[in-house]
Design a protein around this motif. Structure first.
Motif, short mmCIF file in Angstrom:
data_model
loop_
_atom_site.label_atom_id
_atom_site.label_comp_id
_atom_site.label_asym_id
_atom_site.label_seq_id
_atom_site.Cartn_x
_atom_site.Cartn_y
_atom_site.Cartn_z
N ARG A 82 -45.01 -24.82 -95.96
CA ARG A 82 -45.04 -25.00 -94.50
C ARG A 82 -43.75 -25.63 -93.97
O ARG A 82 -43.75 -26.42 -93.04
CB ARG A 82 -46.25 -25.83 -94.07
N ARG A 83 -42.62 -25.23 -94.56
CA ARG A 83 -41.32 -25.71 -94.07
C ARG A 83 -40.93 -24.92 -92.82
O ARG A 83 -41.35 -23.78 -92.62
CB ARG A 83 -40.25 -25.54 -95.14
N THR A 84 -40.08 -25.49 -92.00
CA THR A 84 -39.54 -24.78 -90.84
C THR A 84 -38.30 -24.01 -91.27
O THR A 84 -37.66 -24.35 -92.28
CB THR A 84 -39.13 -25.77 -89.74
N VAL A 87 -44.32 -20.52 -96.17
CA VAL A 87 -45.77 -20.33 -96.15
C VAL A 87 -46.50 -21.39 -96.98
O VAL A 87 -47.35 -22.12 -96.46
CB VAL A 87 -46.14 -18.91 -96.66
#
Length: 276
Positions: A221-223, A218
């Motif tokens: 903003r990592r996958t 969150v």
């Protein structure tokens, strides 16, 4: 990988910001009082403390709403917080309210039973807020809200959410700093919906693990593959990502079908919605 150091907060600054938030958000709608559902857990203990600092003890009402299967220590801890803060309180048992419906319509489904109890408590809180002349102050933290570990129109219903941007590990930090008793800070988090229930046992992972993964997904903003590559268990990462995605509906107002030029929740907004 241990990211807990990144989740450390300036507790003095956080206390000041959240106390101001409670004061401003309540007084700008023309009232000066707050109502908090006090469960005996750390989240509600922290929120009651912040509300008391913001508004004064005489302007805070704590409502204790045990069920017959609730742990007696939860009520004792809630009563300890009432005494420590010097706030007003009411004890309202929810057993006679929910038991007729549970007996007639709900079998052994613990999730349904828990949701009914949570929504019954919110009915009581909003009624008490009307009688007390205050706003319902929510006790949901960021971890629970992101994971959907809340009951829609139950424990996630409130006029404002002071700790909604604090992960659970940050709640522990701030609660300790503002003087919540150590045994409340240290006890295993539990919604206290049935005997032996704990949050982490029901979720299947610890809050410390969840907070690190949520922070990466969150805040940074990592996958999910990125997070797994950092050394986190793929099953847990996928489960947390799925929970965040599937429970988004709990975090927004119900969508309104747009038919006119100005639609509620879309482009019909008052200046106060921008913080004016």
């Amino acid at each position: 990988m241990d990211l807990l150091s990144r989740l450390k907060i300036d507790t003095e600054l956080a206390e000041r910001l959240l106390t101001d938030f409670v004061r401003v958000e309540i007084t700008r709608v023309g009232v000066s009082r707050a109502v908090v559902g006090l469960s005996g857990g750390i989240d509600s203990a922290l929120v009651a403390t912040l509300a008391t600092k913001a508004l004064g003890a005489e302007n805070v009402l704590a409502v204790l709403m045990p069920y017959r299967a609730s742990n007696p220590s939860s009520r004792a801890d809630a009563e300890e917080m009432v005494e420590q803060l010097g706030i007003q309180s009411k004890l309202i048992e929810i057993t006679p309210i929910v038991e007729p419906y549970l007996s007639a319509h709900v079998d052994g489904d613990e999730k349904r039973r828990g949701n009914i109890m949570a929504r019954a408590r919110m009915i009581i809180l909003y009624d008490q807020s009307s009688a007390f002349g205050g706003l319902v102050v929510g006790t949901s933290n960021k971890t629970e809200t992101l994971l959907g570990y809340t009951t829609q129109f139950g424990d996630n219903a409130a006029a404002l959410q002071p700790i909604g941007d604090l992960y659970k590990t940050q709640v522990w930090q701030l609660a300790e700093a503002v003087g919540v008793p150590p045994h409340i800070v240290d006890k295993a988090p539990s919604a206290d919906l049935w005997s032996g229930q704990t949050d982490e046992g029901e979720l299947g992972f610890t809050y410390a693990m969840a907070d690190q993964i949520l922070y990466l997904l969150v805040d940074e903003r990592r996958t999910p593959p990125d997070v797994v590559a950092l050394g986190f268990d793929e099953r847990v990462v996928r489960e947390i990502e799925k929970r965040v995605r599937q429970n988004h509906f709990k975090r927004v107002i119900p969508p309104v079908a747009k038919l006119s030029a100005r639609t509620i929740g879309a482009d019909f907004l008052y200046p106060r919605d921008w913080g004016v």
